[in-house]
Design a protein around this motif. Structure first.
Motif, mmCIF file in Angstrom:
data_model
loop_
_atom_site.group_PDB
_atom_site.id
_atom_site.type_symbol
_atom_site.label_atom_id
_atom_site.label_comp_id
_atom_site.label_asym_id
_atom_site.label_seq_id
_atom_site.Cartn_x
_atom_site.Cartn_y
_atom_site.Cartn_z
ATOM 1 N N GLU A 67 0.823 -1.209 0.000
ATOM 2 C CA GLU A 67 0.000 0.000 0.000
ATOM 3 C C GLU A 67 0.861 1.264 0.000
ATOM 4 N N VAL A 68 0.547 2.145 -0.923
ATOM 5 C CA VAL A 68 1.187 3.459 -0.964
ATOM 6 C C VAL A 68 0.075 4.497 -0.904
ATOM 7 N N LYS A 69 0.170 5.405 0.070
ATOM 8 C CA LYS A 69 -0.857 6.452 0.164
ATOM 9 C C LYS A 69 -0.460 7.611 -0.747
ATOM 10 N N VAL A 70 -1.457 8.200 -1.374
ATOM 11 C CA VAL A 70 -1.208 9.342 -2.260
ATOM 12 C C VAL A 70 -2.100 10.499 -1.815
ATOM 13 N N ILE A 71 -1.489 11.668 -1.648
ATOM 14 C CA ILE A 71 -2.286 12.861 -1.352
ATOM 15 C C ILE A 71 -2.062 13.865 -2.474
ATOM 16 N N GLY A 72 -3.157 14.330 -3.048
ATOM 17 C CA GLY A 72 -3.068 15.307 -4.128
ATOM 18 C C GLY A 72 -3.101 16.719 -3.572
ATOM 19 N N TYR A 73 -2.145 17.532 -4.017
ATOM 20 C CA TYR A 73 -2.119 18.951 -3.669
ATOM 21 C C TYR A 73 -2.013 19.747 -4.962
ATOM 22 N N GLN A 74 -2.453 21.019 -4.921
ATOM 23 C CA GLN A 74 -2.153 21.906 -6.038
ATOM 24 C C GLN A 74 -0.661 22.276 -5.910
ATOM 25 N N SER A 113 -6.908 13.935 -10.501
ATOM 26 C CA SER A 113 -7.083 12.570 -10.977
ATOM 27 C C SER A 113 -5.709 11.951 -11.169
ATOM 28 N N PHE A 114 -5.568 10.749 -10.659
ATOM 29 C CA PHE A 114 -4.277 10.062 -10.658
ATOM 30 C C PHE A 114 -4.259 9.096 -11.837
ATOM 31 N N GLY A 115 -3.496 9.454 -12.840
ATOM 32 C CA GLY A 115 -3.470 8.621 -14.039
ATOM 33 C C GLY A 115 -2.074 8.124 -14.349
ATOM 34 N N ILE A 116 -1.950 6.821 -14.600
ATOM 35 C CA ILE A 116 -0.659 6.273 -15.053
ATOM 36 C C ILE A 116 -0.911 5.592 -16.398
ATOM 37 N N PRO A 117 -0.706 6.326 -17.503
ATOM 38 C CA PRO A 117 -0.995 5.749 -18.820
ATOM 39 C C PRO A 117 -0.259 4.421 -19.066
ATOM 40 N N LYS A 118 0.967 4.329 -18.535
ATOM 41 C CA LYS A 118 1.766 3.101 -18.717
ATOM 42 C C LYS A 118 0.992 1.870 -18.245
ATOM 43 N N TYR A 119 0.249 2.016 -17.133
ATOM 44 C CA TYR A 119 -0.489 0.882 -16.561
ATOM 45 C C TYR A 119 -1.982 0.935 -16.875
ATOM 46 N N ARG A 120 -2.358 1.874 -17.753
ATOM 47 C CA ARG A 120 -3.749 1.980 -18.207
ATOM 48 C C ARG A 120 -4.723 2.177 -17.043
ATOM 49 N N VAL A 121 -4.292 2.934 -16.023
ATOM 50 C CA VAL A 121 -5.190 3.187 -14.891
ATOM 51 C C VAL A 121 -5.352 4.690 -14.672
ATOM 52 N N CYS A 125 -1.624 14.176 -13.479
ATOM 53 C CA CYS A 125 -2.958 14.576 -13.036
ATOM 54 C C CYS A 125 -3.844 14.687 -14.276
ATOM 55 N N ALA A 126 -5.014 14.079 -14.218
ATOM 56 C CA ALA A 126 -5.875 13.997 -15.400
ATOM 57 C C ALA A 126 -7.199 14.722 -15.179
ATOM 58 N N GLU A 127 -7.210 15.632 -14.189
ATOM 59 C CA GLU A 127 -8.419 16.431 -13.954
ATOM 60 C C GLU A 127 -7.953 17.857 -13.782
ATOM 61 N N PHE A 128 -8.430 18.756 -14.630
ATOM 62 C CA PHE A 128 -7.948 20.137 -14.568
ATOM 63 C C PHE A 128 -8.153 20.688 -13.167
ATOM 64 N N CYS A 129 -7.056 21.112 -12.513
ATOM 65 C CA CYS A 129 -7.122 21.459 -11.095
ATOM 66 C C CYS A 129 -6.504 22.814 -10.816
ATOM 67 N N GLY A 130 -6.347 23.620 -11.845
ATOM 68 C CA GLY A 130 -5.810 24.964 -11.620
ATOM 69 C C GLY A 130 -4.627 25.263 -12.516
ATOM 70 N N GLU A 131 -3.985 26.360 -12.185
ATOM 71 C CA GLU A 131 -2.955 26.962 -13.033
ATOM 72 C C GLU A 131 -1.850 25.993 -13.479
ATOM 73 N N ALA A 132 -1.277 25.242 -12.531
ATOM 74 C CA ALA A 132 -0.121 24.403 -12.864
ATOM 75 C C ALA A 132 -0.520 22.932 -13.047
ATOM 76 N N HIS A 133 -1.778 22.718 -13.415
ATOM 77 C CA HIS A 133 -2.286 21.349 -13.587
ATOM 78 C C HIS A 133 -1.395 20.515 -14.511
ATOM 79 N N SER A 134 -0.969 21.142 -15.620
ATOM 80 C CA SER A 134 -0.200 20.368 -16.611
ATOM 81 C C SER A 134 1.151 19.925 -16.066
ATOM 82 N N GLN A 135 1.624 20.628 -15.005
ATOM 83 C CA GLN A 135 2.916 20.224 -14.422
ATOM 84 C C GLN A 135 2.747 19.295 -13.221
ATOM 85 N N MET A 136 1.512 18.915 -12.941
ATOM 86 C CA MET A 136 1.260 18.008 -11.819
ATOM 87 C C MET A 136 1.504 16.584 -12.300
ATOM 88 N N SER A 137 2.782 16.251 -12.302
ATOM 89 C CA SER A 137 3.213 15.022 -12.959
ATOM 90 C C SER A 137 4.522 14.569 -12.340
#
Ligand SMILES: [Cu+2]
Length: 236
Positions: free
Chosen positions: A119-126, A167-175, A202-214
């Motif tokens: 188990e790995v916990k993930v917390i999303g922040y802007q 949104s937590f997306g890993i295209p490599k694993y299709r999830v 990040c696959a859900e638009f979440c603000g200014e730096a969304h595209s860099q949430m990676s």
């Protein structure tokens, strides 16, 4: 018609049996999604080619041979009319159910976390993901800081957000799964091979730096993973 029906029953039966056999070993959902995608592509290609050939053949066969020619429809018997509607519909529906059954199998695998998953916990922040590894090791990832997972070890990400919807997306694993404040969601992956080109995005638009949430996500041999985790623990 009976032959056709029994063939279709056999097809569905085979699907059920093979999915039961499949469930005994640990599924690899990304590979199953890819197989499903390939099957859908194959099926719609075969259907499309058959339809195109039939359309071209009919255009040619029933073309007007003189400018003032008026066509006449062939009179069908009741049995012919019903067969004309039911046979193609049955074939298409059989294929749809076959694909749907496969889709449900993959979906169930995707939702059922293996007992031995780490188990790995993930917390999303802007605008970044924070990871909490076993032992409370915190990793703040960014576009240059990869997180590691060990090869051959299923990993479940238990996720929530401290601010907005991500949104937590890993295209490599299709999830991909939404991360929401006040809720816990999860996805899991089964990294059967080492790789260093995976990315979490990040696959859900979440603000200014969304595209860099990676951040990159690498699947590495257990020893390399252990060394990385020890390093992260020391830094934290
Ligand atoms: Cu986001």
């Amino acid at each position: 018609m009976m032959k056709f029906l029994s063939a279709m029953t056999g097809l569905v039966g085979t699907t059920l049996v093979s999915s039961q056999a499949f469930a005994k070993e640990l599924p690899v959902p990304n590979e199953s999604w890819e197989r499903l995608w390939d099957t859908v592509m194959l099926d719609i290609t075969v259907i499309g080619v058959i339809m195109a050939i039939a359309a071209v053949w009919m255009l040619f066969k029933f073309r007007a041979t003189s400018p003032d020619q008026v066509g006449t429809a062939k009179k069908l018997t009741t049995v012919q009319s019903i067969a004309f509607a039911l046979i193609p519909a049955s074939i298409f529906m059989a294929d749809d159910f076959y694909l749907a059954a496969n889709g449900w199998t993959v979906w169930n695998d995707y939702r059922r976390v293996p007992d031995n998953a780490m188990e790995v916990k993930v917390i999303g922040y802007q605008w970044y993901f924070e990871y909490e590894y076993p032992g409370g090791v915190l990793v703040e990832a960014d576009m240059e800081t990869p997180v590691m997972i060990p090869v051959g070890q299923p990993v479940v990400f238990r996720m929530t957000s401290e601010d907005v919807i991500h949104s937590f997306g890993i295209p490599k694993y299709r999830v991909k799964e939404d991360i929401m404040p006040g809720r816990k969601t999860y996805i899991w992956v089964n990294p059967v091979e080492a790789q260093t080109d995976g990315v979490v995005q990040c696959a859900e638009f979440c603000g200014e730096a969304h595209s860099q949430m990676s951040n990159p996500i690498h699947a590495v041999p257990q020893a390399e993973y252990n060394a990385w985790l020890a390093k992260m623990a020391a830094e934290g």
